[in-house]
Write a protein that holds these residues in place. Sequence first.
Motif, PDB file in Angstrom:
ATOM      1  N   UNK A 120     107.043 -15.747  97.575  1.00  0.00           N
ATOM      2  CA  UNK A 120     106.270 -14.582  97.250  1.00  0.00           C
ATOM      3  C   UNK A 120     104.787 -15.000  97.771  1.00  0.00           C
ATOM      4  N   UNK A 121     104.271 -16.110  97.486  1.00  0.00           N
ATOM      5  CA  UNK A 121     102.966 -16.487  97.976  1.00  0.00           C
ATOM      6  C   UNK A 121     102.956 -16.508  99.529  1.00  0.00           C
ATOM      7  N   UNK A 122     103.820 -17.020  99.952  1.00  0.00           N
ATOM      8  CA  UNK A 122     103.825 -17.003 101.727  1.00  0.00           C
ATOM      9  C   UNK A 122     103.622 -15.714 102.250  1.00  0.00           C
ATOM     10  N   UNK A 123     104.661 -14.617 101.775  1.00  0.00           N
ATOM     11  CA  UNK A 123     104.921 -13.304 102.032  1.00  0.00           C
ATOM     12  C   UNK A 123     103.556 -12.752 101.837  1.00  0.00           C
ATOM     13  N   UNK A 124     102.966 -12.706 100.559  1.00  0.00           N
ATOM     14  CA  UNK A 124     101.766 -11.998 100.201  1.00  0.00           C
ATOM     15  C   UNK A 124     100.543 -12.317 101.144  1.00  0.00           C
ATOM     16  N   UNK A 125     100.467 -13.702 101.248  1.00  0.00           N
ATOM     17  CA  UNK A 125      99.345 -14.289 102.099  1.00  0.00           C
ATOM     18  C   UNK A 125      99.424 -13.551 103.532  1.00  0.00           C
ATOM     19  N   UNK A 126     100.606 -13.689 103.981  1.00  0.00           N
ATOM     20  CA  UNK A 126     100.736 -13.508 105.426  1.00  0.00           C
ATOM     21  C   UNK A 126     100.753 -11.947 105.472  1.00  0.00           C
ATOM     22  N   UNK A 127     100.899 -11.118 104.610  1.00  0.00           N
ATOM     23  CA  UNK A 127     101.169  -9.645 104.661  1.00  0.00           C
ATOM     24  C   UNK A 127      99.944  -8.858 104.142  1.00  0.00           C
ATOM     25  N   UNK A 128      99.448  -9.347 103.183  1.00  0.00           N
ATOM     26  CA  UNK A 128      98.092  -8.859 102.632  1.00  0.00           C
ATOM     27  C   UNK A 128      96.818  -9.597 102.536  1.00  0.00           C
ATOM     28  N   UNK A 129      96.874 -10.842 102.985  1.00  0.00           N
ATOM     29  CA  UNK A 129      95.830 -11.746 102.967  1.00  0.00           C
ATOM     30  C   UNK A 129      95.515 -12.315 101.395  1.00  0.00           C
ATOM     31  N   UNK A 130      96.175 -12.079 100.520  1.00  0.00           N
ATOM     32  CA  UNK A 130      96.215 -12.693  99.384  1.00  0.00           C
ATOM     33  C   UNK A 130      97.177 -12.354  98.680  1.00  0.00           C
ATOM     34  N   UNK A 131      97.333 -13.080  97.535  1.00  0.00           N
ATOM     35  CA  UNK A 131      98.380 -13.039  96.468  1.00  0.00           C
ATOM     36  C   UNK A 131      98.046 -12.241  95.249  1.00  0.00           C
TER      37      UNK A 131
END
Length: 167
Positions: free
Chosen positions: A66-77
């Motif tokens: 989830x951390x990787x996904x959110x950082x890559x897609x939203x720029x933050x968790x």
Amino acid sequence: MSTQYKYEEIKSHFTDFIHDENHQEFVKDHNEDLHQEIFNNDYYLIGREKAREWLGDQAFNIINIIKDYENNNFGKVTTDFSEPEKVVNMYTFIIGEQIVQEYYDVPENFKPKIKTYKILRTETVTDYQIVKASSEDEAYDNLKDDKWEGYDVTHSDTEIEELEETN
């Protein structure tokens, strides 16, 4: 087949949705919104304890996904990792994207599993029909009317048994 945690379970959730007769019109008319409808408009799992059990010993691995996904897609968790429900539902959202893309790429991988059912009239021991269907309800719908002519088949006066699973 993916090796990701609970992938087949999540894929089964998706497959059940697209084959449910109540969703056929939506699937046909809003194919591009499948991910949103199935994995975002409603919770995949409700209940803190159920979510903890579902995560099992994979909780930290799932949090990292989830951390990787959110950082890559939203720029933050943004997911609250202190709430197991939110962790499960975000994870299924992420895996759901992959499943929907697989459906678009290879739709034949999402055909319903066909099972063989034996439906027995309870008032007799020998009067039965063998029916292939993807669910018990479909098996009843597929009964041959001419075999039991004049007999109104209901769930209460028959027994159904799953014999084998084929594809």
